[in-house]
Design an enzyme around this catalytic site. Structure first.
Site, PDB file in Angstrom:
ATOM      1  N   SER A 292      36.049  35.980  29.474  1.00  0.00           N
ATOM      2  CA  SER A 292      36.517  36.660  31.060  1.00  0.00           C
ATOM      3  C   SER A 292      37.654  37.425  30.356  1.00  0.00           C
ATOM      4  CB  SER A 292      36.336  35.662  31.906  1.00  0.00           C
ATOM      5  OG  SER A 292      34.926  35.275  31.959  1.00  0.00           O
TER       6      SER A 292
ATOM      7  N   LYS B 157      43.713  38.722  39.305  1.00  0.00           N
ATOM      8  CA  LYS B 157      42.459  38.087  40.319  1.00  0.00           C
ATOM      9  C   LYS B 157      42.392  37.994  40.884  1.00  0.00           C
ATOM     10  CE  LYS B 157      38.316  36.761  37.190  1.00  0.00           C
ATOM     11  NZ  LYS B 157      37.815  36.027  35.617  1.00  0.00           N
TER      12      LYS B 157
ATOM     13  N   SER C 271      34.994  38.340  33.147  1.00  0.00           N
ATOM     14  CA  SER C 271      34.934  38.587  34.300  1.00  0.00           C
ATOM     15  C   SER C 271      36.109  38.825  34.796  1.00  0.00           C
ATOM     16  CB  SER C 271      34.156  37.011  34.571  1.00  0.00           C
ATOM     17  OG  SER C 271      35.008  37.265  35.063  1.00  0.00           O
TER      18      SER C 271
END
Lengths: 463, 600
Positions: A135, A33, A111
């Site tokens: 997330s 990420k 996210s």
């Protein structure tokens, strides 16, 4: 090797087995990420304010993956600084899900949407995400992947760009629980560079408290999670999961987590408050984006860096910074931040009350009702993924509702994993070819019970 | 010693690259900063006023005060100032003496170091994304020594909070401090007239006690240097250096005492090796809060648990004792003027610059920064065991007050001399005196020798004789060549009546002029070479000398003999000492002879 992951986890680290692989991950590709720093690839947290930023150092979790033979395949797109539930708030453009409904792309969840999609599409073997209020778990639920958020403090945050640092947790997305567990066991180490990393002494206490895995699980079913926002498709899959578990001999126990309703509100006070503090460092001076012209315009009485920060942050980030700055202000802190901290403590007590295992961070069990549960099983999200068009029409508060089932475990720092569960046949008939055919089922365990949670998740996965 | 991220631009900040910049030491962050076009340059170190100079100034001030000409000019600018009661509280920031920063392993910057800018910067100090603070436990030791020296209760549990504001000297956008739970509370310091407390504050008592509300640890900021018109250089070397902030209760009632409090706190910190440098220029900074109220009345405000005060203002960033004293005087007079004119004092922050006659408004309440204090979730609470505190307390160096007391009790010094000798030259003069006393006692070899008597004697020699030579020759203590052994030998000879004290003083002056090399003669050598040894006159010698002088001064002799003016005997003794061969006449014996001859 992978089958024995819990044995290895118990030993404290992945041991090299006697097969030919010299390294546990043996070249497996892993996506990272974009809020976890890498020294070879840029790290922007999907924000303009960090555009072109390449970190001079590497996050501990990335280092560990590389040391164990992983190939870092790419940086995964995300909601800017982790703020969002649909991975649409990115300076790099929205993350595209592999699923569609009536030709309109679905939300990949957020996210860590880029990490989830990378795994779901087979672009990588596993991916690292971060989970602050759901997330990792929400994108897993929306993309049919496994998303694991370990107990807070087990995986190092050194090199993880802070959003709400008391909640931020490195999480793992993978195609199966076993794969997620394999990555977890590689990353599960004390790191002196992260002051919130659990000390070896605490890890030792957790290991000492670990019970043998029960033949039949005592499963908690929180009555407070049966909210009216829960869609019928998700409810159907949830009920089916519970029935199948019961059929296997596991027992179901209604439990009450009364603070659940306040948890979401508390989360959306605490997380923005911490964000307003953590994001203060982004001023354009030492790294990242910097606006043209002066940093302060005394003529207009603008504060320092107003222009850089105004241009560098996206709308949702600005919204949360403003919210957080307000809830920390001297006039509001008592009514918001302090209250929310109290709610957070109540949420933790709710969980401590229902689990059979004692919270290893506490000296003694509060309340101490006998016969607690081993794990709690809930839906991960109240609905199937909305389309991106629907997302656009949502108000921010409606959007925050997606996190209602994931936030409590985050506030209490508990291990939680989302496992994909097929939708029941009737509903599956209605969904067209490109639509998602699974929803996420969440398994939550007591703090430090990560191994138990993963093994329970494996059972759910294999139903 | 600025340095810095160079930025400049018209009326703002912008990137500026200096191609002539020197290459800094290899350091990941400085390389990093350079990659941003931010260069590091060297510049000249700032000047600091040595403690000695301060003490000199202080001595001058005291002298002037003793003469009754205390030039509290501003106090007299307002004819009614006696009708108002001044109340002051002080906040002192000082850099701890540590090897590394508070939350990183980067080396702490000594105040006098000439390290290149931005070379002592860890990743966290530059607030790079993804970095976290790592509390350095060793920084706690000097902080604890300070807390113990100031009589504080060390808290078992304290915490770390973020204080938010945007400025380029604060890379994270917040300072980590101890707002909600400081590590030390409820201390006090005691001051006496020798510490510079004004007589009115003492109001007849020996000493006053000023409460210390709390002490907290926190991070220092980066150093900014402004190059006109619009270029700012930022040096992160200082960013994250550990500080302590010491907050006194508002229990001070004169500008002079406020300065004395800061001076005393500084001396305490110094004596336990807690802080880096002196007050002048940066090592220590003070903020003062000032309020006035009509004498005999009670105000409506309460600060730090002290109630009945007037509305206060705060004056920030005072970096010298003179600044503290003058700023408080100016602010007191301003507030009195405002109130007497029927105005109201606003709770505001004010500034003061050296040489100014008035404080200036920086910002009012509406312009006050809301620091949005928040516990730092990355940092666990600080737990301090009582065993550590006990250990530090038992191994703490002697505090200044204890030293002064010891000088009085063990060495028979007066309170004034004891304070002076303990304060001068970082206590080196006291060490010198103590060593000399030991040597003299050894030389005399007399178990009965009175230590306080010898102590007082040696103290006089060190302070007044040697001190006088230093003053006239303008030589610093560090450059003194006279050794303890030499002084002890001189004093021993006087004690054993082998030389006169006049000779002794000359010997000291001679040795003071000589370089400390191999050619330096011993005291015995000098006495021998100069034939200075007291050769006692025979009884006849005394009589002959006395008779000569009596014969030369018949009037004087008559006055003694006939009129019984015994005081004139000593005049004859003086004449004998002067006329006798150098060092041969002992006053006592001379007196006996004169008295016998003049039949008195």
């Amino acid at each position: 090797m992978v089958k024995l992951w819990w044995e290895e986890a118990r030993a404290g680290c992945m041991t090299v087995t006697d097969n030919d692989d010299s390294e546990p991950l043996n070249g497996d590709s892993i996506a990272i990420k974009d809020n976890i720093v890498t020294s070879t690839l840029p790290t922007t947290a999907a924000s303009r304010i960090l555009s072109y930023h390449t970190s001079p150092f590497e996050a501990t979790v990335v280092k560990l993956l590389k040391q164990n033979g992983a190939t870092i395949s790419s940086k995964a797109n995300m909601d800017e600084f982790g703020m969002g539930s649909h991975s649409q708030n990115s300076f790099n453009g929205p993350v595209l899900s592999l699923f569609k409904r009536d030709g309109v792309p679905l939300s990949p969840g957020g996210s860590s949407g880029g990490s989830a999609v990378a795994v779901a599409t087979g672009n990588c073997w596993a991916a690292l995400g971060t989970d602050t209020g759901g997330s990792v778990r929400l994108p897993a639920a929306y993309t049919g992947t496994v998303g694991f958020k370990p107990s807070y403090g087990l995986l190092s945050r050194w090199g993880v760009i802070q959003y709400a640092n008391s909640l931020d947790t490195v999480g793992i997305l993978a195609a199966s629980v076993e794969d997620a567990a394999a990555v977890f066991s590689i990353l599960n180490h004390y790191d002196a560079q992260d002051p919130t990393s659990l000390l070896p002494s605490v890890r030792g206490r957790i290991a000492a408290n670990r019970r043998t895995f029960p033949k039949t699980l005592r499963i908690g079913v929180p009555t407070d999670y049966n909210i009216h926002e829960l869609s019928s498709a998700v409810r159907g899959a949830y009920i089916s999961t519970l029935q199948q578990l019961q059929n296997l001999g596991h027992t179901l126990h209604a439990i009450s987590l009364p603070t659940t309703k306040q948890a979401l509100s508390a989360y959306y006070v605490l997380a923005p408050a911490e964000a307003s503090s953590n994001l203060a460092k982004h001023d354009g001076i030492r790294y990242g984006f910097r606006s043209e012209g002066p940093d302060a315009l005394p003529r207009e009485n603008l504060p320092l860096y107003a222009q850089t920060r105004g241009e560098g942050f996206g709308e949702e980030v600005k919204r949360r910074i403003l919210l957080g700055a307000y809830t920390l202000s001297s006039e509001a802190i008592d009514n918001y931040f302090i209250q929310a901290q109290k709610v957070r403590r109540l949420v933790q007590r709710d969980f401590d009350r229902v689990f059979a295992t004692q919270n290893p961070l506490l000296d003694s069990k509060p309340g101490g009702g006998g016969g607690g549960v081993d794990v709690i099983i809930t839906p991960t999200a109240p609905t199937l993924p909305p389309t991106v068009d629907e997302v656009k029409k949502q108000s921010p508060v409606e959007s925050y509702m997606n996190d209602v089932f994931t936030v409590p475990a985050s506030l209490a720092g508990l291990p939680a994993v989302s496992v994909p569960m097929p939708l029941s046949d009737a509903i599956e008939m209605e969904v067209e070819g490109g639509d998602v055919k699974t929803t996420g089922i969440q398994v939550i365990g007591q703090f430090g019970d990560d191994e138990l949670v993963l093994r329970a998740a494996e059972i759910v996965q294999n139903l | 010693m600025s340095s810095k991220i160079r930025r400049c631009a018209p009326a703002t900040l912008s990137l500026f690259s200096n191609t002539s910049a020197r290459t800094p030491r290899a350091c990941i962050v400085s390389q990093w900063l350079r990659s941003r076009g931010l260069t590091t340059v060297d510049s000249t170190p700032s000047q600091s006023v040595p403690l000695r100079k301060h003490l000199k100034d202080e001595a001058k001030r005291k002298k002037a005060e003793a003469k009754g000409s205390h030039n509290d000019i501003k106090a007299k600018t307002n004819p009614h100032s006696d009708e108002w009661k001044l109340t002051v509280g002080v906040e002192i920031h000082t850099e701890l003496n540590t090897a590394c920063k508070l939350f990183s392993t980067a080396p702490a910057t000594a105040a006098d170091s000439n390290g290149l800018p931005n070379t002592r910067v860890a990743l966290f100090d530059a607030a790079l994304p993804g970095t976290q603070p790592q509390f350095q436990r060793a920084t706690l030791l000097p902080a604890l020594r300070a807390a113990i020296a100031l009589g504080c209760d060390v808290q078992r549990k304290s915490g770390w909070d973020r204080k938010h504001y945007f400025h380029w000297d604060q890379p994270n956008g917040y300072q980590i401090t101890q707002y909600y739970e400081p590590f030390a509370k409820n201390g006090s310091i005691v001051l006496s007239a020798e510490d510079g407390v004004s007589k009115t504050d003492l109001s007849g008592t020996q000493s006053i006690s000023i409460g210390i509300k709390q002490i907290q640890m926190e991070q220092d900021t980066a150093k900014t240097t402004h190059y006109a018109p619009s270029s700012y250089h930022v040096d992160l070397n200082r960013a994250g250096h550990p500080l302590i902030e010491i907050i006194t209760l508002p229990q001070i009632h004169s500008p002079q005492t406020a300065a004395a409090v800061v001076r005393k706190i500084q001396a305490q910190l110094k004596s336990v090796d807690a802080c880096v440098t002196g007050m002048e220029l940066g090592g220590l900074r003070a903020d003062v809060n000032v309020s006035v109220r009509p004498r005999g009345s009670s105000g409506n405000y309460s600060y730090g648990g002290v109630s009945g005060l007037g509305q206060r203002t705060e004056i920030k960033n005072l970096s010298s004792f003179a600044a503290i004293e003058n700023a408080i005087m100016a602010e007191r007079d301003r507030q009195i003027d405002v109130l007497e004119a029927g105005g109201v004092i606003e709770g505001e922050t004010r500034g003061w610059t050296l040489g100014a006659t008035e404080t200036t408004r920086l910002r009012g309440k509406e312009g006050e920064v809301d620091y949005r204090y928040m516990p730092d979730a990355d940092l666990p609470p600080l737990i301090i065991g009582s065993d550590l505190v006990d250990h530090l307390r038992s191994t703490l160096p002697e505090l200044p007050d204890a030293t002064v007391l010891r000088a009085q009790q063990d060495y028979g010094l007066s309170a004034k001399d004891a304070k002076t000798i303990a304060t001068l030259d970082d206590g080196e003069r006291l060490d010198f005196m103590e060593e000399t006393v030991e040597l003299v006692l050894d030389n005399l070899g007399d178990d009965q020798a009175d230590k306080t008597k010898i102590g007082k004697l040696v103290g006089n020699w060190v302070l007044h004789e040697l001190g006088g030579l230093l003053a006239t020759s303008n030589i610093a203590w560090a450059d003194v060549t006279v050794s303890e052994t030499e002084l002890a030998d001189i004093i021993t000879n006087v004690q054993l009546k082998r030389i006169t004290s006049r000779t002794a003083k000359q010997l000291l002056a001679t040795l003071h002029e000589l370089p400390p090399d191999e050619s330096r003669p011993s005291v015995e050598q000098l006495i021998d070479d100069g034939s200075l040894r007291l050769r006692p006159l025979s009884g006849e010698g005394y009589t002959a000398l006395a008779e000569d002088i009596i014969a030369e001064n018949p009037e004087m002799a008559k006055a003694v003999k006939d009129k019984g003016q015994k005081g004139k005997v000593m005049w004859f003794v003086g004449q004998m000492v002067r006329k006798g061969h150098e060092g041969t006449v002992e006053p006592e014996k001379a007196r006996e002879v004169v008295e016998r001859l003049l039949g008195s």
